[in-house]
Design a protein around this motif. Structure first.
Motif, PDB file in Angstrom:
ATOM      1  N   VAL A  68       0.840  -1.193   0.000  1.00  0.00           N
ATOM      2  CA  VAL A  68       0.000   0.000   0.000  1.00  0.00           C
ATOM      3  C   VAL A  68       0.872   1.239   0.000  1.00  0.00           C
ATOM      4  CG1 VAL A  68      -1.770   1.298   1.225  1.00  0.00           C
ATOM      5  CG2 VAL A  68      -1.868  -1.203   1.189  1.00  0.00           C
ATOM      6  N   ASN A  69       0.707   2.070  -1.032  1.00  0.00           N
ATOM      7  CA  ASN A  69       1.442   3.331  -1.135  1.00  0.00           C
ATOM      8  C   ASN A  69       0.502   4.453  -0.689  1.00  0.00           C
ATOM      9  OD1 ASN A  69       2.716   5.715  -1.957  1.00  0.00           O
ATOM     10  ND2 ASN A  69       3.701   4.702  -3.702  1.00  0.00           N
ATOM     11  N   THR A  70       0.613   4.850   0.577  1.00  0.00           N
ATOM     12  CA  THR A  70      -0.307   5.850   1.139  1.00  0.00           C
ATOM     13  C   THR A  70      -0.140   7.220   0.476  1.00  0.00           C
ATOM     14  OG1 THR A  70       1.263   6.310   2.914  1.00  0.00           O
ATOM     15  CG2 THR A  70      -0.451   4.671   3.353  1.00  0.00           C
ATOM     16  N   ASP A  71       1.087   7.582   0.137  1.00  0.00           N
ATOM     17  CA  ASP A  71       1.319   8.885  -0.518  1.00  0.00           C
ATOM     18  C   ASP A  71       0.597   8.960  -1.855  1.00  0.00           C
ATOM     19  OD1 ASP A  71       2.896   9.750   1.567  1.00  0.00           O
ATOM     20  OD2 ASP A  71       4.774   9.117   0.627  1.00  0.00           O
ATOM     21  N   LYS A  72       0.614   7.874  -2.584  1.00  0.00           N
ATOM     22  CA  LYS A  72      -0.043   7.836  -3.889  1.00  0.00           C
ATOM     23  C   LYS A  72      -1.558   8.010  -3.744  1.00  0.00           C
ATOM     24  CE  LYS A  72       0.115   5.144  -8.180  1.00  0.00           C
ATOM     25  NZ  LYS A  72       0.532   3.856  -8.789  1.00  0.00           N
ATOM     26  N   ILE A  73      -2.130   7.392  -2.715  1.00  0.00           N
ATOM     27  CA  ILE A  73      -3.572   7.515  -2.470  1.00  0.00           C
ATOM     28  C   ILE A  73      -3.915   8.955  -2.083  1.00  0.00           C
ATOM     29  CG2 ILE A  73      -5.479   6.736  -1.002  1.00  0.00           C
ATOM     30  CD1 ILE A  73      -3.863   4.077  -0.707  1.00  0.00           C
ATOM     31  N   VAL A  74      -3.115   9.552  -1.192  1.00  0.00           N
ATOM     32  CA  VAL A  74      -3.339  10.931  -0.751  1.00  0.00           C
ATOM     33  C   VAL A  74      -3.297  11.894  -1.934  1.00  0.00           C
ATOM     34  CG1 VAL A  74      -2.320  12.839   0.549  1.00  0.00           C
ATOM     35  CG2 VAL A  74      -2.564  10.592   1.619  1.00  0.00           C
ATOM     36  N   ASN A  75      -2.293  11.758  -2.780  1.00  0.00           N
ATOM     37  CA  ASN A  75      -2.149  12.659  -3.930  1.00  0.00           C
ATOM     38  C   ASN A  75      -3.298  12.487  -4.923  1.00  0.00           C
ATOM     39  OD1 ASN A  75       0.245  13.720  -2.935  1.00  0.00           O
ATOM     40  ND2 ASN A  75       1.515  12.195  -3.973  1.00  0.00           N
ATOM     41  N   ARG A  76      -3.747  11.249  -5.119  1.00  0.00           N
ATOM     42  CA  ARG A  76      -4.851  10.997  -6.064  1.00  0.00           C
ATOM     43  C   ARG A  76      -6.152  11.629  -5.576  1.00  0.00           C
ATOM     44  NH1 ARG A  76      -6.841   6.579  -9.171  1.00  0.00           N
ATOM     45  NH2 ARG A  76      -8.781   7.340 -10.127  1.00  0.00           N
ATOM     46  N   ILE A  77      -6.442  11.488  -4.287  1.00  0.00           N
ATOM     47  CA  ILE A  77      -7.678  12.065  -3.738  1.00  0.00           C
ATOM     48  C   ILE A  77      -7.613  13.589  -3.758  1.00  0.00           C
ATOM     49  CG2 ILE A  77      -9.088  12.292  -1.652  1.00  0.00           C
ATOM     50  CD1 ILE A  77      -8.448   9.383  -1.016  1.00  0.00           C
ATOM     51  N   ARG A  78      -6.445  14.151  -3.450  1.00  0.00           N
ATOM     52  CA  ARG A  78      -6.283  15.615  -3.502  1.00  0.00           C
ATOM     53  C   ARG A  78      -6.524  16.134  -4.922  1.00  0.00           C
ATOM     54  NH1 ARG A  78      -0.832  16.550   0.116  1.00  0.00           N
ATOM     55  NH2 ARG A  78      -1.867  16.785   2.154  1.00  0.00           N
ATOM     56  N   LEU A  79      -6.076  15.369  -5.892  1.00  0.00           N
ATOM     57  CA  LEU A  79      -6.196  15.774  -7.293  1.00  0.00           C
ATOM     58  C   LEU A  79      -7.650  15.743  -7.753  1.00  0.00           C
ATOM     59  CD1 LEU A  79      -4.585  16.540  -9.871  1.00  0.00           C
ATOM     60  CD2 LEU A  79      -4.529  14.101 -10.429  1.00  0.00           C
ATOM     61  N   GLU A  80      -8.413  14.744  -7.301  1.00  0.00           N
ATOM     62  CA  GLU A  80      -9.769  14.555  -7.803  1.00  0.00           C
ATOM     63  C   GLU A  80     -10.841  15.228  -6.947  1.00  0.00           C
ATOM     64  OE1 GLU A  80     -10.962  10.711  -9.011  1.00  0.00           O
ATOM     65  OE2 GLU A  80      -9.057  10.233 -10.006  1.00  0.00           O
ATOM     66  N   LYS A  81     -10.537  15.517  -5.683  1.00  0.00           N
ATOM     67  CA  LYS A  81     -11.533  16.095  -4.780  1.00  0.00           C
ATOM     68  C   LYS A  81     -11.091  17.486  -4.340  1.00  0.00           C
ATOM     69  CE  LYS A  81     -14.227  12.522  -4.811  1.00  0.00           C
ATOM     70  NZ  LYS A  81     -15.567  12.594  -5.432  1.00  0.00           N
ATOM     71  N   GLU A  82     -11.669  18.510  -4.986  1.00  0.00           N
ATOM     72  CA  GLU A  82     -11.295  19.882  -4.658  1.00  0.00           C
ATOM     73  C   GLU A  82     -11.809  20.308  -3.285  1.00  0.00           C
ATOM     74  OE1 GLU A  82     -12.713  22.334  -7.785  1.00  0.00           O
ATOM     75  OE2 GLU A  82     -11.266  21.592  -9.271  1.00  0.00           O
ATOM     76  N   ASN A  83     -12.846  19.618  -2.789  1.00  0.00           N
ATOM     77  CA  ASN A  83     -13.422  19.999  -1.497  1.00  0.00           C
ATOM     78  C   ASN A  83     -12.771  19.273  -0.319  1.00  0.00           C
ATOM     79  OD1 ASN A  83     -14.470  17.630  -2.509  1.00  0.00           O
ATOM     80  ND2 ASN A  83     -16.534  17.970  -1.757  1.00  0.00           N
ATOM     81  N   VAL A  84     -11.589  18.709  -0.525  1.00  0.00           N
ATOM     82  CA  VAL A  84     -10.825  18.098   0.563  1.00  0.00           C
ATOM     83  C   VAL A  84      -9.689  19.039   0.936  1.00  0.00           C
ATOM     84  CG1 VAL A  84      -9.333  16.183   1.232  1.00  0.00           C
ATOM     85  CG2 VAL A  84     -11.404  15.726  -0.081  1.00  0.00           C
ATOM     86  N   ALA A  85      -9.736  19.557   2.182  1.00  0.00           N
ATOM     87  CA  ALA A  85      -8.704  20.494   2.638  1.00  0.00           C
ATOM     88  C   ALA A  85      -7.479  19.772   3.186  1.00  0.00           C
ATOM     89  CB  ALA A  85      -9.284  21.411   3.714  1.00  0.00           C
ATOM     90  N   TRP A  86      -7.697  18.600   3.790  1.00  0.00           N
ATOM     91  CA  TRP A  86      -6.592  17.845   4.388  1.00  0.00           C
ATOM     92  C   TRP A  86      -6.945  16.376   4.329  1.00  0.00           C
ATOM     93  CZ3 TRP A  86      -6.429  14.514   8.582  1.00  0.00           C
ATOM     94  CH2 TRP A  86      -5.156  14.155   9.048  1.00  0.00           C
ATOM     95  N   ILE A  87      -5.919  15.523   4.136  1.00  0.00           N
ATOM     96  CA  ILE A  87      -6.158  14.083   4.050  1.00  0.00           C
ATOM     97  C   ILE A  87      -4.931  13.332   4.546  1.00  0.00           C
ATOM     98  CG2 ILE A  87      -5.433  14.057   1.629  1.00  0.00           C
ATOM     99  CD1 ILE A  87      -7.269  11.634   1.242  1.00  0.00           C
ATOM    100  N   ALA A  88      -5.190  12.200   5.192  1.00  0.00           N
ATOM    101  CA  ALA A  88      -4.102  11.310   5.623  1.00  0.00           C
ATOM    102  C   ALA A  88      -4.609   9.876   5.565  1.00  0.00           C
ATOM    103  CB  ALA A  88      -3.646  11.656   7.037  1.00  0.00           C
TER     104      ALA A  88
END
Length: 290
Positions: A42-62
């Protein structure tokens, strides 16, 4: 247990209010995070970056991996409203379409008159004034504008319909799902001829963040009676009108001054249309951009 602890057996979403969790789980799945995957893959950084890219209404994610549980934590961003400062030059524009019933310009120049139809976005009170000696100058417009707004809701009522009523009798059944293999603890069909079914599934865990690839599935059948109901024109009108009014009352934000109900008969149904005339304040400030 040591062997199972090397895998992810549950994906959990925390912090979402408006974002559909299934969308986040699907994105994570496409990036390799799903039940049964090795934690080391599981590459957590890759998941974080993908969600940030597709979801503009996400201010923070981990993304945290705890035991056999993967936790996707998010903080949703709230869209900032456009605030017009008292020192800004601004117009008052229509927030909705309607017919003007009152307009009072305390500062600025009225652009419409009572009885005039306006569309959403039209300038009602312009942010400028003109004097004999001063000429044209810009201001922070202020005033009160009310308009008659039309709201309509149509409900379809079938001439014949089936009403399902629960009798109060129920039966419960259980099954276990181990990864993709399911074991049912029942063999016969339901004892009820007609029934509604509710399924619930609970994942087994032995510690707060240590889930096993086992689900306990509960099936509950509720016996129902089915009765045929025939609607005549008057009954259909009363029923449809009541449903339409309930929905309209949630939409309006003003004083209702008139109501009109129309009914149209079709081959197998009636269409009941309820229209409200509502007086609302429709003026909203919009900054003048030069």
């Amino acid at each position: 247990i040591i062997f199972l602890s090397k895998f992810i057996w549950n994906v959990e979403i925390q912090g979402n209010n408006t974002i559909n969790p299934d969308e986040l789980i699907e994105i994570a799945k496409e990036e390799g995070l799903k039940n049964g995957v090795l934690k080391s893959k599981v590459n957590t950084d890759k998941i974080v970056n993908r969600i940030r890219l597709e979801k503009e209404n996400v201010a923070w994610i981990a993304v945290e991996l705890k035991g056999t549980n993967a936790i996707i934590k998010i903080v949703e961003s709230n869209p900032k409203p456009k605030i017009v400062d008292d020192t800004d030059f601004c117009n008052i524009v229509a927030s909705k379409s309607g017919v003007i019933t009152k307009i009072t310009a305390q500062n600025g120049t009225s652009m419409v008159e009572v009885g005039e139809s306006v569309k959403k976005g039209d300038i009602l009170i312009a942010g400028w004034m003109e004097g004999k000696y001063t000429g044209k100058y810009y201001v922070n417009s202020n005033g009160d504008v009310k308009a008659k707004i039309m709201y309509a809701q149509t409900e379809k009522i079938d001439k014949k319909t089936i009403k399902r009523t629960q009798t109060g009798k129920a039966e419960s059944r259980y099954a276990i799902k181990v990864n993709k293999f399911r074991i049912n603890f029942y063999k016969r069909l339901s004892k009820f001829e007609k029934y509604d079914t509710i399924y619930t599934s609970k994942k087994v865990r032995i510690f707060p963040n240590f889930y096993l690839p086992i689900d306990i599935i509960s099936t509950k059948n509720y016996e129902v009676n089915e009765d045929e109901i025939n609607y005549d024109k008057d009954t259909a009108k009363t029923t449809g009108e009541s449903i339409a009014e309930e929905r309209l009352n949630k939409m309006i934000d003003g004083e209702r001054v008139n109501k009109n109900t129309e009914i149209m008969e079709n081959t197998d149904s009636y269409d009941i249309k309820v229209t409200y005339e509502v007086i609302e304040s429709i003026g909203t400030k919009e900054k003048i951009e030069f």
